[in-house]
Design a protein around this motif. Structure first.
Motif, PDB file in Angstrom:
ATOM      1  N   ARG A  16       0.832  -1.203   0.000  1.00 20.45           N
ATOM      2  CA  ARG A  16       0.000   0.000   0.000  1.00 20.45           C
ATOM      3  C   ARG A  16       0.862   1.247   0.000  1.00 20.45           C
ATOM      4  O   ARG A  16       1.987   1.248   0.462  1.00 20.45           O
ATOM      5  CB  ARG A  16      -0.933  -0.004   1.216  1.00 20.45           C
ATOM      6  CG  ARG A  16      -1.832  -1.216   1.278  1.00 20.45           C
ATOM      7  CD  ARG A  16      -2.565  -1.326   2.595  1.00 20.45           C
ATOM      8  NE  ARG A  16      -1.609  -1.370   3.703  1.00 20.45           N
ATOM      9  CZ  ARG A  16      -1.912  -1.083   4.954  1.00 20.45           C
ATOM     10  NH1 ARG A  16      -3.131  -0.727   5.290  1.00 20.45           N
ATOM     11  NH2 ARG A  16      -1.001  -1.154   5.906  1.00 20.45           N
ATOM     12  N   LYS A  17       0.299   2.330  -0.495  1.00 19.26           N
ATOM     13  CA  LYS A  17       1.022   3.605  -0.579  1.00 19.26           C
ATOM     14  C   LYS A  17       0.256   4.703   0.156  1.00 19.26           C
ATOM     15  O   LYS A  17      -0.962   4.663   0.281  1.00 19.26           O
ATOM     16  CB  LYS A  17       1.197   4.025  -2.040  1.00 19.26           C
ATOM     17  CG  LYS A  17       1.865   2.984  -2.914  1.00 19.26           C
ATOM     18  CD  LYS A  17       3.323   2.824  -2.559  1.00 19.26           C
ATOM     19  CE  LYS A  17       3.973   1.802  -3.472  1.00 19.26           C
ATOM     20  NZ  LYS A  17       4.851   0.912  -2.830  1.00 19.26           N
ATOM     21  N   SER A  18       0.944   5.703   0.606  1.00 16.42           N
ATOM     22  CA  SER A  18       0.472   6.963   1.206  1.00 16.42           C
ATOM     23  C   SER A  18      -0.722   6.802   2.142  1.00 16.42           C
ATOM     24  O   SER A  18      -0.635   6.128   3.150  1.00 16.42           O
ATOM     25  CB  SER A  18       0.205   8.009   0.126  1.00 16.42           C
ATOM     26  OG  SER A  18      -0.857   7.608  -0.713  1.00 16.42           O
ATOM     27  N   ASN A  19      -1.855   7.397   1.800  1.00 20.08           N
ATOM     28  CA  ASN A  19      -2.995   7.447   2.730  1.00 20.08           C
ATOM     29  C   ASN A  19      -3.713   6.104   2.871  1.00 20.08           C
ATOM     30  O   ASN A  19      -4.568   5.965   3.717  1.00 20.08           O
ATOM     31  CB  ASN A  19      -3.989   8.531   2.307  1.00 20.08           C
ATOM     32  CG  ASN A  19      -4.688   8.209   1.002  1.00 20.08           C
ATOM     33  OD1 ASN A  19      -4.205   7.393   0.218  1.00 20.08           O
ATOM     34  ND2 ASN A  19      -5.797   8.871   0.752  1.00 20.08           N
ATOM     35  N   THR A  21      -2.437   3.557   4.030  1.00 28.27           N
ATOM     36  CA  THR A  21      -1.728   2.808   5.075  1.00 28.27           C
ATOM     37  C   THR A  21      -2.230   3.127   6.484  1.00 28.27           C
ATOM     38  O   THR A  21      -1.521   2.910   7.461  1.00 28.27           O
ATOM     39  CB  THR A  21      -0.208   3.087   4.992  1.00 28.27           C
ATOM     40  OG1 THR A  21       0.011   4.481   5.171  1.00 28.27           O
ATOM     41  CG2 THR A  21       0.371   2.626   3.675  1.00 28.27           C
ATOM     42  N   LYS A  22      -3.427   3.617   6.579  1.00 29.02           N
ATOM     43  CA  LYS A  22      -4.005   3.998   7.869  1.00 29.02           C
ATOM     44  C   LYS A  22      -4.014   2.825   8.865  1.00 29.02           C
ATOM     45  O   LYS A  22      -3.655   2.974  10.019  1.00 29.02           O
ATOM     46  CB  LYS A  22      -5.428   4.512   7.633  1.00 29.02           C
ATOM     47  CG  LYS A  22      -6.207   4.823   8.870  1.00 29.02           C
ATOM     48  CD  LYS A  22      -7.591   5.332   8.488  1.00 29.02           C
ATOM     49  CE  LYS A  22      -8.524   5.374   9.660  1.00 29.02           C
ATOM     50  NZ  LYS A  22      -9.877   5.794   9.252  1.00 29.02           N
TER      51      LYS A  22
END
Length: 172
Positions: A16-19, A21-22
């Motif tokens: 997963r990338k950036s947002n 990855t919550k």
């Protein structure tokens, strides 16, 4: 305390990338595996199962941002490397066999590998469901303590699976 299950996924690469990855990657895969072992096969099922058993899951997972949505599971399963995930599931099957031998039936990892190699092999959700089906027989036949159950849903978690989840690798 970290569960043995989550430890299997710690070295797996998070695609997963950036947002996106919550939610913790290893925790999401742990939730999916536990739900699959209990007979839940879709992303919606995994989310619902996780919500119903949130109190139990909090005993060994942080779930910092609560339970991931079915969309979060679906996105993860679409981009997760199936070969790497398969390897992690086989390690987990070996861990189940090693730590629960003499208590519950062992998982036939050769049979599991043959089933993994059937079409549509490249689907992560397929691998998860095959793993769930192969391990359900192991845990469903177990006798022992009372199982965690929610009256409204009659969802149970085998006492052996509960013990395995809540025991770290450094414990007996």
């Amino acid at each position: 305390m970290a569960s043995r299950i989550i430890e299997v996924f710690q070295d797996l690469e998070d695609p997963r990338k950036s947002n996106a990855t919550k939610h913790d990657f290893a925790e999401m895969l742990t939730l999916a595996v536990i739900a699959a072992v209990c007979g839940y096969t879709t992303c919606v099922d995994i989310e619902n199962f996780s919500k119903v058993h949130k109190d139990f899951l909090h005993t060994f997972l942080k779930l910092k941002h609560d339970v991931p949505s079915h969309d979060a599971f679906s996105r993860l399963f679409r981009i997760l490397d199936p070969e790497a995930f398969e390897g992690s599931l086989l390690k987990l099957a070996d861990m189940f066999n090693r730590h629960l031998s003499g208590v519950v039936n062992t998982i036939d990892t050769n049979s599991l590998t043959r089933k993994f190699n059937q079409p549509p092999r490249k689907s992560v959700i397929y691998l998860l469901n095959v793993f769930g089906l192969c391990t359900q027989a192991t845990f469903s036949g177990s006798d022992g303590d009372e199982e965690q159950q929610t009256a409204a849903t009659a969802v149970t978690i085998s006492p052996y699976l509960q013990r395995f989840c809540t025991t770290g690798s450094d414990e007996a």
